[in-house]
Design a protein around this motif. Structure first.
Motif, PDB file in Angstrom:
ATOM      1  N   GLN A   1       0.826  -1.202   0.000  1.00 19.10           N
ATOM      2  CA  GLN A   1       0.000   0.000   0.000  1.00 19.10           C
ATOM      3  C   GLN A   1       0.870   1.267   0.000  1.00 19.10           C
ATOM      4  O   GLN A   1       0.596   2.218  -0.724  1.00 19.10           O
ATOM      5  CB  GLN A   1      -0.931  -0.005   1.211  1.00 19.10           C
ATOM      6  N   ILE A   2       1.924   1.267   0.794  1.00 18.90           N
ATOM      7  CA  ILE A   2       2.830   2.421   0.827  1.00 18.90           C
ATOM      8  C   ILE A   2       3.524   2.576  -0.521  1.00 18.90           C
ATOM      9  O   ILE A   2       3.670   3.698  -1.029  1.00 18.90           O
ATOM     10  CB  ILE A   2       3.842   2.286   1.984  1.00 18.90           C
ATOM     11  N   LEU A   3       3.939   1.479  -1.123  1.00 16.72           N
ATOM     12  CA  LEU A   3       4.586   1.540  -2.432  1.00 16.72           C
ATOM     13  C   LEU A   3       3.646   2.137  -3.475  1.00 16.72           C
ATOM     14  O   LEU A   3       4.040   2.996  -4.274  1.00 16.72           O
ATOM     15  CB  LEU A   3       5.040   0.142  -2.857  1.00 16.72           C
ATOM     16  N   ARG A   4       2.403   1.718  -3.472  1.00 20.31           N
ATOM     17  CA  ARG A   4       1.417   2.241  -4.419  1.00 20.31           C
ATOM     18  C   ARG A   4       1.210   3.747  -4.211  1.00 20.31           C
ATOM     19  O   ARG A   4       1.203   4.521  -5.162  1.00 20.31           O
ATOM     20  CB  ARG A   4       0.104   1.480  -4.252  1.00 20.31           C
ATOM     21  N   GLU A   5       1.084   4.166  -2.965  1.00 16.73           N
ATOM     22  CA  GLU A   5       0.874   5.585  -2.678  1.00 16.73           C
ATOM     23  C   GLU A   5       2.101   6.413  -3.034  1.00 16.73           C
ATOM     24  O   GLU A   5       1.977   7.527  -3.529  1.00 16.73           O
ATOM     25  CB  GLU A   5       0.503   5.796  -1.210  1.00 16.73           C
TER      26      GLU A   5
ATOM     27  N   GLY B   1       4.150   5.794  -5.417  1.00 16.46           N
ATOM     28  CA  GLY B   1       4.138   5.931  -6.873  1.00 16.46           C
ATOM     29  C   GLY B   1       3.243   7.072  -7.321  1.00 16.46           C
ATOM     30  O   GLY B   1       3.610   7.858  -8.195  1.00 16.46           O
ATOM     31  N   LEU B   2       2.079   7.169  -6.700  1.00 17.97           N
ATOM     32  CA  LEU B   2       1.156   8.259  -7.048  1.00 17.97           C
ATOM     33  C   LEU B   2       1.698   9.612  -6.593  1.00 17.97           C
ATOM     34  O   LEU B   2       1.630  10.603  -7.324  1.00 17.97           O
ATOM     35  CB  LEU B   2      -0.209   8.004  -6.413  1.00 17.97           C
ATOM     36  N   LEU B   3       2.245   9.649  -5.385  1.00 17.51           N
ATOM     37  CA  LEU B   3       2.797  10.904  -4.867  1.00 17.51           C
ATOM     38  C   LEU B   3       4.026  11.344  -5.664  1.00 17.51           C
ATOM     39  O   LEU B   3       4.254  12.538  -5.852  1.00 17.51           O
ATOM     40  CB  LEU B   3       3.175  10.746  -3.392  1.00 17.51           C
ATOM     41  N   GLY B   4       4.801  10.376  -6.116  1.00 16.31           N
ATOM     42  CA  GLY B   4       5.994  10.698  -6.897  1.00 16.31           C
ATOM     43  C   GLY B   4       5.667  11.434  -8.177  1.00 16.31           C
ATOM     44  O   GLY B   4       6.400  12.333  -8.592  1.00 16.31           O
ATOM     45  N   GLU B   5       4.547  11.076  -8.798  1.00 10.87           N
ATOM     46  CA  GLU B   5       4.135  11.768 -10.016  1.00 10.87           C
ATOM     47  C   GLU B   5       3.858  13.241  -9.754  1.00 10.87           C
ATOM     48  O   GLU B   5       4.140  14.091 -10.582  1.00 10.87           O
ATOM     49  CB  GLU B   5       2.885  11.108 -10.608  1.00 10.87           C
TER      50      GLU B   5
ATOM     51  N   VAL C   1       9.356  -1.379  -0.781  1.00  7.44           N
ATOM     52  CA  VAL C   1       9.282  -0.784   0.553  1.00  7.44           C
ATOM     53  C   VAL C   1       9.484  -1.908   1.553  1.00  7.44           C
ATOM     54  O   VAL C   1       8.938  -3.004   1.393  1.00  7.44           O
ATOM     55  CB  VAL C   1       7.916  -0.109   0.801  1.00  7.44           C
ATOM     56  N   LYS C   2      10.269  -1.633   2.572  1.00 16.31           N
ATOM     57  CA  LYS C   2      10.481  -2.615   3.632  1.00 16.31           C
ATOM     58  C   LYS C   2      10.240  -1.924   4.967  1.00 16.31           C
ATOM     59  O   LYS C   2      11.074  -1.152   5.444  1.00 16.31           O
ATOM     60  CB  LYS C   2      11.893  -3.181   3.561  1.00 16.31           C
ATOM     61  N   LEU C   3       9.080  -2.200   5.546  1.00 13.35           N
ATOM     62  CA  LEU C   3       8.733  -1.634   6.845  1.00 13.35           C
ATOM     63  C   LEU C   3       9.460  -2.381   7.953  1.00 13.35           C
ATOM     64  O   LEU C   3       9.626  -3.602   7.887  1.00 13.35           O
ATOM     65  CB  LEU C   3       7.227  -1.772   7.090  1.00 13.35           C
ATOM     66  N   ALA C   4       9.855  -1.650   8.976  1.00 13.97           N
ATOM     67  CA  ALA C   4      10.424  -2.288  10.160  1.00 13.97           C
ATOM     68  C   ALA C   4       9.295  -3.005  10.905  1.00 13.97           C
ATOM     69  O   ALA C   4       8.117  -2.683  10.740  1.00 13.97           O
ATOM     70  CB  ALA C   4      11.074  -1.243  11.058  1.00 13.97           C
TER      71      ALA C   4
ATOM     72  N   GLN D   1       5.908  11.635   3.378  1.00 14.61           N
ATOM     73  CA  GLN D   1       5.365  11.031   4.603  1.00 14.61           C
ATOM     74  C   GLN D   1       3.974  11.580   4.894  1.00 14.61           C
ATOM     75  O   GLN D   1       3.082  10.825   5.307  1.00 14.61           O
ATOM     76  CB  GLN D   1       6.294  11.297   5.785  1.00 14.61           C
ATOM     77  N   GLU D   2       3.772  12.881   4.688  1.00 13.88           N
ATOM     78  CA  GLU D   2       2.447  13.469   4.909  1.00 13.88           C
ATOM     79  C   GLU D   2       1.422  12.878   3.956  1.00 13.88           C
ATOM     80  O   GLU D   2       0.279  12.621   4.344  1.00 13.88           O
ATOM     81  CB  GLU D   2       2.513  14.986   4.765  1.00 13.88           C
ATOM     82  N   GLY D   3       1.816  12.666   2.722  1.00 11.37           N
ATOM     83  CA  GLY D   3       0.917  12.052   1.753  1.00 11.37           C
ATOM     84  C   GLY D   3       0.544  10.635   2.152  1.00 11.37           C
ATOM     85  O   GLY D   3      -0.614  10.223   2.021  1.00 11.37           O
ATOM     86  N   ILE D   4       1.500   9.899   2.666  1.00 11.44           N
ATOM     87  CA  ILE D   4       1.224   8.535   3.139  1.00 11.44           C
ATOM     88  C   ILE D   4       0.300   8.583   4.347  1.00 11.44           C
ATOM     89  O   ILE D   4      -0.628   7.777   4.472  1.00 11.44           O
ATOM     90  CB  ILE D   4       2.545   7.801   3.462  1.00 11.44           C
ATOM     91  N   ALA D   5       0.527   9.529   5.242  1.00 13.18           N
ATOM     92  CA  ALA D   5      -0.302   9.649   6.445  1.00 13.18           C
ATOM     93  C   ALA D   5      -1.764   9.893   6.078  1.00 13.18           C
ATOM     94  O   ALA D   5      -2.664   9.399   6.769  1.00 13.18           O
ATOM     95  CB  ALA D   5       0.219  10.772   7.331  1.00 13.18           C
ATOM     96  N   ARG D   6      -2.010  10.639   5.005  1.00 14.62           N
ATOM     97  CA  ARG D   6      -3.387  10.918   4.592  1.00 14.62           C
ATOM     98  C   ARG D   6      -4.061   9.705   3.959  1.00 14.62           C
ATOM     99  O   ARG D   6      -5.271   9.554   4.047  1.00 14.62           O
ATOM    100  CB  ARG D   6      -3.418  12.081   3.596  1.00 14.62           C
ATOM    101  N   LYS D   7      -3.294   8.843   3.316  1.00 16.76           N
ATOM    102  CA  LYS D   7      -3.883   7.754   2.533  1.00 16.76           C
ATOM    103  C   LYS D   7      -3.805   6.375   3.188  1.00 16.76           C
ATOM    104  O   LYS D   7      -4.620   5.513   2.895  1.00 16.76           O
ATOM    105  CB  LYS D   7      -3.190   7.669   1.162  1.00 16.76           C
ATOM    106  N   VAL D   8      -2.811   6.146   4.036  1.00 15.52           N
ATOM    107  CA  VAL D   8      -2.620   4.819   4.630  1.00 15.52           C
ATOM    108  C   VAL D   8      -2.964   4.899   6.113  1.00 15.52           C
ATOM    109  O   VAL D   8      -2.285   5.605   6.864  1.00 15.52           O
ATOM    110  CB  VAL D   8      -1.168   4.322   4.434  1.00 15.52           C
TER     111      VAL D   8
END
Length: 128
Positions: free
Chosen positions: A13-17, A19-23, A40-43, A77-84
């Motif tokens: 899910q983070i990888l997908r987000e 990709g979208l944020l990177g654009e 992505v490799k989460l701890a 990170q803020e973009g991930i926080a909003r979506k994940v």
């Protein structure tokens, strides 16, 4: 095993987000190269994540992309926080992934060797 499944789902899910944020966040600043997030490799505590990225371009583009990712880390990170949906948003650490370049290099070396192609032999019929 459920914790490992959750981490694997969050990685995807983070990888997908990303990709979208990177654009939106990265593309305008690195228009002469292609930056792709490859993994992505989460701890295990979900507090940090290593993000692997590749850059299709020259060595200068790789340096610019790495610097840009460091500068835009908080925005990503803020973009991930909003979506994940997570209790804590992981701190992102970026690593250059050169796997594709190494694979291309190996293939080009193999092509330069001019090895004869192996002919496929039809399977022998079963014995009566």
């Amino acid at each position: 095993m459920p914790a490992e499944d959750r981490i694997a789902r969050l990685n995807c899910q983070i990888l997908r987000e990303l990709g979208l944020l990177g654009e939106v966040i990265l593309r305008p600043h690195v228009s002469d190269a292609l930056v792709t997030f490859t993994g992505v490799k989460l701890a295990s505590n979900l507090r940090t994540a290593t993000v692997y990225f590749s850059v299709y371009g020259g060595a200068a583009a790789k340096v610019r992309a790495a610097e840009l990712l460091k500068r835009k880390r908080v925005a990503l990170q803020e973009g991930i926080a909003r979506k994940v949906p997570m209790k804590y948003t992981p701190v992102l650490h970026f690593r250059l992934d050169e796997t594709a370049e190494r694979a291309d290099r190996v293939l080009s070396i193999l092509n330069e060797l001019n090895l004869p192609q192996e002919e496929e032999t039809p399977p022998s019929p079963p014995a009566p």
